[in-house]
Design a protein around this motif. Structure first.
Motif, PDB file in Angstrom:
ATOM      1  N   UNK A 121       0.820  -1.207   0.000  1.00 38.51           N
ATOM      2  CA  UNK A 121       0.000   0.000   0.000  1.00 38.51           C
ATOM      3  C   UNK A 121       0.855   1.259   0.000  1.00 38.51           C
ATOM      4  N   UNK A 122       2.000   1.230   0.687  1.00 43.62           N
ATOM      5  CA  UNK A 122       2.838   2.432   0.755  1.00 43.62           C
ATOM      6  C   UNK A 122       3.462   2.774  -0.602  1.00 43.62           C
ATOM      7  N   UNK A 123       3.484   1.808  -1.526  1.00 37.27           N
ATOM      8  CA  UNK A 123       4.062   2.034  -2.843  1.00 37.27           C
ATOM      9  C   UNK A 123       3.050   2.459  -3.886  1.00 37.27           C
ATOM     10  N   UNK A 124       1.780   2.203  -3.635  1.00 38.85           N
ATOM     11  CA  UNK A 124       0.772   2.492  -4.657  1.00 38.85           C
ATOM     12  C   UNK A 124       0.774   3.958  -5.089  1.00 38.85           C
ATOM     13  N   UNK A 125       0.907   4.924  -4.156  1.00 41.67           N
ATOM     14  CA  UNK A 125       0.953   6.331  -4.594  1.00 41.67           C
ATOM     15  C   UNK A 125       2.214   6.691  -5.378  1.00 41.67           C
ATOM     16  N   UNK A 126       3.212   5.802  -5.390  1.00 40.35           N
ATOM     17  CA  UNK A 126       4.480   6.092  -6.050  1.00 40.35           C
ATOM     18  C   UNK A 126       4.526   5.630  -7.501  1.00 40.35           C
ATOM     19  N   UNK A 127       3.437   4.995  -7.987  1.00 37.82           N
ATOM     20  CA  UNK A 127       3.467   4.461  -9.353  1.00 37.82           C
ATOM     21  C   UNK A 127       3.622   5.558 -10.402  1.00 37.82           C
ATOM     22  N   UNK A 128       2.978   6.710 -10.167  1.00 41.03           N
ATOM     23  CA  UNK A 128       3.113   7.801 -11.113  1.00 41.03           C
ATOM     24  C   UNK A 128       4.537   8.322 -11.178  1.00 41.03           C
ATOM     25  N   UNK A 129       5.192   8.429 -10.024  1.00 46.06           N
ATOM     26  CA  UNK A 129       6.584   8.865  -9.981  1.00 46.06           C
ATOM     27  C   UNK A 129       7.500   7.835 -10.636  1.00 46.06           C
ATOM     28  N   UNK A 130       7.206   6.550 -10.388  1.00 45.70           N
ATOM     29  CA  UNK A 130       7.972   5.486 -11.044  1.00 45.70           C
ATOM     30  C   UNK A 130       7.887   5.623 -12.558  1.00 45.70           C
ATOM     31  N   UNK A 131       6.660   5.794 -13.073  1.00 47.74           N
ATOM     32  CA  UNK A 131       6.460   5.891 -14.517  1.00 47.74           C
ATOM     33  C   UNK A 131       7.167   7.121 -15.082  1.00 47.74           C
ATOM     34  N   UNK A 132       7.142   8.226 -14.337  1.00 40.59           N
ATOM     35  CA  UNK A 132       7.785   9.446 -14.801  1.00 40.59           C
ATOM     36  C   UNK A 132       9.296   9.273 -14.901  1.00 40.59           C
ATOM     37  N   UNK A 133       9.923   8.718 -13.851  1.00 38.03           N
ATOM     38  CA  UNK A 133      11.372   8.519 -13.895  1.00 38.03           C
ATOM     39  C   UNK A 133      11.754   7.456 -14.935  1.00 38.03           C
ATOM     40  N   UNK A 134      10.915   6.438 -15.061  1.00 33.66           N
ATOM     41  CA  UNK A 134      11.175   5.396 -16.064  1.00 33.66           C
ATOM     42  C   UNK A 134      11.209   6.014 -17.464  1.00 33.66           C
ATOM     43  N   UNK A 135      10.172   6.786 -17.810  1.00 30.47           N
ATOM     44  CA  UNK A 135      10.127   7.379 -19.138  1.00 30.47           C
ATOM     45  C   UNK A 135      11.265   8.391 -19.321  1.00 30.47           C
ATOM     46  N   UNK A 136      11.572   9.146 -18.271  1.00 33.74           N
ATOM     47  CA  UNK A 136      12.679  10.102 -18.362  1.00 33.74           C
ATOM     48  C   UNK A 136      13.990   9.394 -18.634  1.00 33.74           C
ATOM     49  N   UNK A 137      14.186   8.213 -18.047  1.00 33.20           N
ATOM     50  CA  UNK A 137      15.395   7.438 -18.304  1.00 33.20           C
ATOM     51  C   UNK A 137      15.507   7.120 -19.795  1.00 33.20           C
ATOM     52  N   UNK A 138      14.396   6.793 -20.417  1.00 32.59           N
ATOM     53  CA  UNK A 138      14.420   6.475 -21.855  1.00 32.59           C
ATOM     54  C   UNK A 138      14.552   7.737 -22.694  1.00 32.59           C
ATOM     55  N   UNK A 139      14.090   8.883 -22.195  1.00 30.92           N
ATOM     56  CA  UNK A 139      14.381  10.141 -22.884  1.00 30.92           C
ATOM     57  C   UNK A 139      15.890  10.393 -22.899  1.00 30.92           C
TER      58      UNK A 139
END
Length: 412
Positions: free
Chosen positions: A47-65
């Motif tokens: 549960x403590x990680x669920x709010x972090x999914x958006x941040x995960x996706x943002x950093x993930x995509x930024x890594x590919x940028x």
């Protein structure tokens, strides 16, 4: 000290990344990436990680940028990636952490294409990193290493410089050489630093030899490459995370070499663990540096991103750790300060993952080793050896201040 990362090429790549992040076409892609991870983890996601999914996706995509900004093989430039968000030289750089990124590494990428010749020139600035690897990777995820050189393999000039030739021809007696193969995407450089306060990444430049086969790619090309590969690589990075989160809870895997796994740095040894800690839990991780040129342990969040290591002690190298009389390091993993020098801070999270790494291992040296023992913070005095280095509040504050100061060398 001059910072070898502060180059026109790096600043230009960061500007490209900021422009790609601002492109509204990226928003549905971030949402899609977050949804992929959410569906994949399902009810296992804490549960403590669920709010972090958006941040995960943002950093993930930024890594590919960042990877796309480095991907032009006909006009190569070295680009630092996998960094936490930071400000330097009047600009803001977005975070790009993912896949168990190593706090001790300076990661750099440059586009490479089979059939094109390159020259990589390098020189030492001050103290050389504990281990440096130069790999050719065949995917944007940078997990498929197909050729590798390390600093101890190179012939160095007396002034601390070297040149590596990269081409499709056989080595033919050339020590400083990497042979390309069909499908090559990147040169992937890792400067692994044991002592943040004194070791400095190499000063590197790369140039294509001969005429370019194509004009430089523009930001639209970069954006299209980033989106295409990010959506393809989500599933591989989900698999990476599951390798660790599938470990039996509050246990670690035996130390082993990655040589036969086909992923990551093939000359590396690792051990991994998966923890869920109560407020008073303390895990004693006993590990042997084994004479490796580089050895370190880090915690990541449950989503397999490095914690805020630039602010908290979520990682320690062998050089940053207290070593006991038997040559072992005993590291305490706990959610609150246990009062020992070798503390790994979970950043308040109850659910964390762990990675131990050994690199530049000695031939015929001691085998790598790690073990785990669960206790409580109050029970540590009876579990740790007499020579354990204990700290009070002032000593902890000084330790963390030194860590923050040493990290600042990367962004000055």
């Amino acid at each position: 000290m001059s910072n070898p990362i502060f180059t026109p090429a790096q600043l230009a790549a960061e500007a490209d990344v900021r422009a790609m992040r601002a492109d509204p076409r990226g928003e549905p892609v971030r949402a899609q990436i977050a949804k992929y991870f959410e569906i994949g983890y399902g009810s296992r996601l804490p549960d403590e990680m669920r709010p972090m999914l958006g941040e995960l996706a943002d950093e993930f995509l930024t890594n590919w940028f960042f990877k796309a900004a480095a991907s032009d093989s006909q006009h190569p430039r070295l680009v630092r990636n996998f960094m936490p968000a930071h400000d330097w030289h009047g600009t803001s750089v977005p975070g790009a952490r993912t896949g168990g990124d190593n706090p001790d590494n300076c990661y750099r990428l440059a586009g490479i294409e089979h059939g094109t010749r390159y020259r990589l020139s390098g020189r030492t600035i001050g103290r050389r990193p504990a281990n440096i690897s130069f790999a050719l990777a065949n995917n944007f995820g940078t997990s498929q290493t197909v050729a590798l050189l390390e600093d101890h393999d190179l012939l160095w000039e007396e002034d601390g410089s070297f040149v590596i030739e990269i081409d499709d021809r056989p080595k033919a007696g050339r020590t400083n050489h990497l042979q390309t193969s069909p499908g090559n995407k990147f040169l992937f450089v890792r400067d692994s630093m044991m002592d943040w306060a004194s070791e400095t990444p190499l000063d590197l430049t790369i140039e294509r030899m001969g005429e370019a086969k194509a004009p430089p790619i523009d930001r639209d090309d970069m954006f299209a490459r980033a989106i295409h590969h990010a959506l393809r690589d989500v599933f591989q990075y989900f698999w990476f995370q599951n390798m660790v989160s599938s470990i039996v809870l509050n246990e670690i895997l035996p130390a082993r070499s990655l040589a036969s796994t086909g992923v990551g740095l093939s000359t590396q040894g690792t051990s991994s663990g998966h923890f869920r800690l109560d407020a008073d839990d303390a895990f004693i991780l006993t590990w042997d540096p084994a004479g490796a040129g580089y050895a370190a342990v880090e915690l990541t969040d449950w989503l397999y991103r490095s914690l805020d290591y630039q602010h908290i002690q979520s990682s320690q190298t062998a050089a940053q750790s207290h070593v006991d009389n038997d040559g072992f390091i005993r590291t305490v993993i706990a959610r609150r300060d246990p009062g020992v020098w070798n503390w790994l801070d979970t950043g308040g999270y109850a659910n964390v993952l762990m990675i131990l790494r050994w690199q530049a291992m000695q031939s015929g040296g001691r085998p790598i080793f790690a073990s785990l023992h669960r206790t409580t913070i109050d029970g540590l005095r009876g579990e740790l050896p007499p020579e354990t280095r204990w700290v009070n509040e002032q000593e902890r504050a000084a330790q963390l201040a030194g860590r923050v100061s040493a990290y600042q060398r990367r962004i000055m």
